[in-house]
Motif scaffolding. Structure first.
Motif, PDB file in Angstrom:
ATOM      1  N   ALA A   3       1.825   0.175   7.936  1.00 35.15           N
ATOM      2  CA  ALA A   3       3.127  -0.509   7.959  1.00 35.15           C
ATOM      3  C   ALA A   3       3.753  -0.521   6.572  1.00 35.15           C
ATOM      4  O   ALA A   3       4.963  -0.292   6.419  1.00 35.15           O
ATOM      5  N   ASP A   4       2.952  -0.783   5.552  1.00 34.09           N
ATOM      6  CA  ASP A   4       3.457  -0.742   4.169  1.00 34.09           C
ATOM      7  C   ASP A   4       3.999   0.644   3.843  1.00 34.09           C
ATOM      8  O   ASP A   4       5.056   0.790   3.215  1.00 34.09           O
ATOM      9  N   GLU A   5       3.270   1.666   4.251  1.00 31.68           N
ATOM     10  CA  GLU A   5       3.668   3.037   3.928  1.00 31.68           C
ATOM     11  C   GLU A   5       4.938   3.443   4.671  1.00 31.68           C
ATOM     12  O   GLU A   5       5.801   4.126   4.106  1.00 31.68           O
ATOM     13  N   ARG A   6       5.063   3.011   5.924  1.00 33.75           N
ATOM     14  CA  ARG A   6       6.308   3.285   6.657  1.00 33.75           C
ATOM     15  C   ARG A   6       7.489   2.591   5.997  1.00 33.75           C
ATOM     16  O   ARG A   6       8.584   3.165   5.882  1.00 33.75           O
ATOM     17  N   GLU A   7       7.272   1.366   5.560  1.00 40.30           N
ATOM     18  CA  GLU A   7       8.355   0.610   4.924  1.00 40.30           C
ATOM     19  C   GLU A   7       8.781   1.262   3.615  1.00 40.30           C
ATOM     20  O   GLU A   7       9.969   1.310   3.290  1.00 40.30           O
ATOM     21  N   ALA A   8       7.818   1.787   2.872  1.00 38.67           N
ATOM     22  CA  ALA A   8       8.145   2.486   1.628  1.00 38.67           C
ATOM     23  C   ALA A   8       9.047   3.678   1.926  1.00 38.67           C
ATOM     24  O   ALA A   8      10.039   3.918   1.223  1.00 38.67           O
ATOM     25  N   ALA A   9       8.714   4.425   2.967  1.00 35.25           N
ATOM     26  CA  ALA A   9       9.525   5.583   3.344  1.00 35.25           C
ATOM     27  C   ALA A   9      10.931   5.155   3.752  1.00 35.25           C
ATOM     28  O   ALA A   9      11.926   5.801   3.392  1.00 35.25           O
ATOM     29  N   GLU A  10      11.030   4.052   4.483  1.00 35.82           N
ATOM     30  CA  GLU A  10      12.335   3.553   4.916  1.00 35.82           C
ATOM     31  C   GLU A  10      13.194   3.124   3.733  1.00 35.82           C
ATOM     32  O   GLU A  10      14.427   3.232   3.765  1.00 35.82           O
ATOM     33  N   LEU A  11      12.553   2.654   2.684  1.00 37.67           N
ATOM     34  CA  LEU A  11      13.279   2.225   1.480  1.00 37.67           C
ATOM     35  C   LEU A  11      13.594   3.392   0.554  1.00 37.67           C
ATOM     36  O   LEU A  11      14.256   3.215  -0.472  1.00 37.67           O
ATOM     37  N   TYR A  31      -7.334  -3.786   9.330  1.00 40.16           N
ATOM     38  CA  TYR A  31      -6.213  -3.751   8.387  1.00 40.16           C
ATOM     39  C   TYR A  31      -5.579  -2.363   8.252  1.00 40.16           C
ATOM     40  O   TYR A  31      -4.703  -2.169   7.394  1.00 40.16           O
ATOM     41  N   ALA A  32      -5.971  -1.428   9.102  1.00 40.32           N
ATOM     42  CA  ALA A  32      -5.367  -0.091   9.042  1.00 40.32           C
ATOM     43  C   ALA A  32      -3.881  -0.152   9.368  1.00 40.32           C
ATOM     44  O   ALA A  32      -3.067   0.524   8.720  1.00 40.32           O
ATOM     45  N   ASP A  79      -9.597   3.020   2.321  1.00 37.17           N
ATOM     46  CA  ASP A  79     -10.471   1.852   2.453  1.00 37.17           C
ATOM     47  C   ASP A  79     -10.180   0.817   1.385  1.00 37.17           C
ATOM     48  O   ASP A  79     -10.277  -0.393   1.638  1.00 37.17           O
ATOM     49  N   ILE A  80      -9.830   1.268   0.195  1.00 37.44           N
ATOM     50  CA  ILE A  80      -9.488   0.322  -0.868  1.00 37.44           C
ATOM     51  C   ILE A  80      -8.263  -0.488  -0.461  1.00 37.44           C
ATOM     52  O   ILE A  80      -8.226  -1.717  -0.634  1.00 37.44           O
ATOM     53  N   HIS A  81      -7.259   0.185   0.100  1.00 32.31           N
ATOM     54  CA  HIS A  81      -6.063  -0.528   0.553  1.00 32.31           C
ATOM     55  C   HIS A  81      -6.402  -1.509   1.680  1.00 32.31           C
ATOM     56  O   HIS A  81      -5.845  -2.615   1.734  1.00 32.31           O
ATOM     57  N   ARG A  82      -7.300  -1.119   2.572  1.00 33.30           N
ATOM     58  CA  ARG A  82      -7.673  -2.026   3.664  1.00 33.30           C
ATOM     59  C   ARG A  82      -8.334  -3.290   3.110  1.00 33.30           C
ATOM     60  O   ARG A  82      -8.028  -4.411   3.553  1.00 33.30           O
ATOM     61  N   SER A  98       0.809  -1.224   0.000  1.00 37.78           N
ATOM     62  CA  SER A  98       0.000   0.000   0.000  1.00 37.78           C
ATOM     63  C   SER A  98       0.840   1.271   0.000  1.00 37.78           C
ATOM     64  O   SER A  98       1.887   1.346   0.655  1.00 37.78           O
ATOM     65  N   PHE A  99       0.336   2.265  -0.727  1.00 29.65           N
ATOM     66  CA  PHE A  99       0.925   3.603  -0.755  1.00 29.65           C
ATOM     67  C   PHE A  99      -0.199   4.565  -1.133  1.00 29.65           C
ATOM     68  O   PHE A  99      -0.780   4.434  -2.210  1.00 29.65           O
ATOM     69  N   GLU A 100      -0.529   5.510  -0.254  1.00 32.85           N
ATOM     70  CA  GLU A 100      -1.570   6.492  -0.549  1.00 32.85           C
ATOM     71  C   GLU A 100      -0.946   7.766  -1.127  1.00 32.85           C
ATOM     72  O   GLU A 100      -0.075   8.364  -0.506  1.00 32.85           O
ATOM     73  N   LEU A 101      -1.432   8.184  -2.264  1.00 35.14           N
ATOM     74  CA  LEU A 101      -0.952   9.441  -2.840  1.00 35.14           C
ATOM     75  C   LEU A 101      -1.482  10.643  -2.074  1.00 35.14           C
ATOM     76  O   LEU A 101      -0.833  11.688  -2.039  1.00 35.14           O
ATOM     77  N   ASP A 102      -2.648  10.492  -1.467  1.00 37.48           N
ATOM     78  CA  ASP A 102      -3.248  11.602  -0.727  1.00 37.48           C
ATOM     79  C   ASP A 102      -3.777  11.076   0.606  1.00 37.48           C
ATOM     80  O   ASP A 102      -4.994  10.964   0.809  1.00 37.48           O
ATOM     81  N   PRO A 103      -2.867  10.754   1.542  1.00 43.73           N
ATOM     82  CA  PRO A 103      -3.296  10.135   2.804  1.00 43.73           C
ATOM     83  C   PRO A 103      -4.144  11.040   3.691  1.00 43.73           C
ATOM     84  O   PRO A 103      -4.792  10.559   4.624  1.00 43.73           O
ATOM     85  N   ASN A 104      -4.129  12.333   3.418  1.00 44.52           N
ATOM     86  CA  ASN A 104      -4.901  13.262   4.247  1.00 44.52           C
ATOM     87  C   ASN A 104      -6.305  13.526   3.707  1.00 44.52           C
ATOM     88  O   ASN A 104      -7.078  14.270   4.319  1.00 44.52           O
ATOM     89  N   ARG A 105      -6.632  12.960   2.570  1.00 45.84           N
ATOM     90  CA  ARG A 105      -7.962  13.181   1.998  1.00 45.84           C
ATOM     91  C   ARG A 105      -9.000  12.416   2.804  1.00 45.84           C
ATOM     92  O   ARG A 105      -8.840  11.231   3.082  1.00 45.84           O
ATOM     93  N   ALA A 106     -10.081  13.080   3.165  1.00 45.25           N
ATOM     94  CA  ALA A 106     -11.121  12.462   3.982  1.00 45.25           C
ATOM     95  C   ALA A 106     -11.992  11.538   3.147  1.00 45.25           C
ATOM     96  O   ALA A 106     -12.203  11.763   1.948  1.00 45.25           O
ATOM     97  N   LYS A 107     -12.494  10.507   3.778  1.00 47.48           N
ATOM     98  CA  LYS A 107     -13.451   9.615   3.127  1.00 47.48           C
ATOM     99  C   LYS A 107     -14.668  10.440   2.724  1.00 47.48           C
ATOM    100  O   LYS A 107     -15.179  11.242   3.500  1.00 47.48           O
TER     101      LYS A 107
END
Length: 236
Positions: free
Chosen positions: A168-176, A162-163, A100-103, A40-49
């Motif tokens: 966790a996926d997004e943190r790992e992407a940043a670490e890489l 699954y949040a 939600d799609i990623h979840r 998972s990687f959100e392009l706009d993680p701050n966008r509200a549902k």
């Protein structure tokens, strides 16, 4: 060998890049020994549902372009998609939160149906006259992929489900060092950024296969760059 792919359903280059990667994988002699994992990687993680707008309007505002210029940007991506045999609508597409799609994709991963749902979600978002940002549409796609309807609805009803996996996926992407998607990691050894031509992916697979052994950190110098959507949602 494992290939991990960080992507977002709202990213057009992820849609194109997945098709190109699969063509590159098909040309790889050891393709039967490759495990592909989507992350998972959100392009706009701050966008509200529920905050949904038309893609052309979003592009015009984000880049300070006219609607005509925004449509031209979409036409460029559409040409690349069509070249890969993919459908692509340049008008009438929605843009919204993909959390939600990623979840639900993580639920699909747990049930062994991640690739099936991802393909359906990409097709619905980019090629069909529907909105993946509607819960009922998402449930329908999940059922078509083979997921249980009640279980899917339960995940959507529970914001915590699954949040942690998504984060966790997004943190790992940043670490890489991934600041845009699609981002492909081959055996945690080589990184390829963007929707590269199929032959680039075949070459990366061959290089990773030949150098199997103790894992080493992914170095920036080992990453190839291509068309991506960055963490701010900018696609180029």
């Amino acid at each position: 060998m494992r290939v991990e792919i960080w992507s977002d359903i709202a990213c057009p280059w992820c849609y194109v890049g997945k098709a190109r990667f699969e063509k590159g994988l098909e040309a790889f002699a050891h393709r039967a020994d490759v495990e592909v994992v989507h992350r998972s990687f959100e392009l706009d993680p701050n966008r509200a549902k529920g905050d949904v707008e038309q893609v052309v309007d979003m592009l015009a505002k984000k880049y300070g372009r006219t609607p005509e210029q925004a449509r031209a940007m979409e036409e460029t991506v559409a040409a690349n998609a069509h070249a890969e045999g993919l459908g692509y609508r340049t008008e009438g597409r929605d843009n919204g939160s993909t959390f939600d799609i990623h979840r639900v994709l993580h639920l699909a991963k747990a049930r062994g149906l991640q690739s099936e749902l991802l393909d359906l979600a990409y097709r619905a978002n980019f090629a069909e006259e529907t909105s993946v940002f509607d819960d009922e549409v998402l449930v329908g796609l999940a059922v078509r992929a083979g997921l249980d309807e009640a279980e899917t609805r339960a995940v959507l009803a529970d914001p915590a489900a699954y949040a942690d996996d998504v984060r966790a996926d997004e943190r790992e992407a940043a670490e890489l060092g991934a600041n845009g998607v699609p981002f492909f990691v081959f055996d945690r050894r080589y990184g390829v950024s963007g929707g590269q031509p199929a032959e680039v992916f075949t070459q990366a697979l061959e290089q990773a296969w030949q150098s199997r052994g103790p894992l080493t950190p992914l170095a920036a110098s080992e990453s190839a760059d291509g068309a991506t959507c960055d963490a701010d949602g900018n696609c180029a």
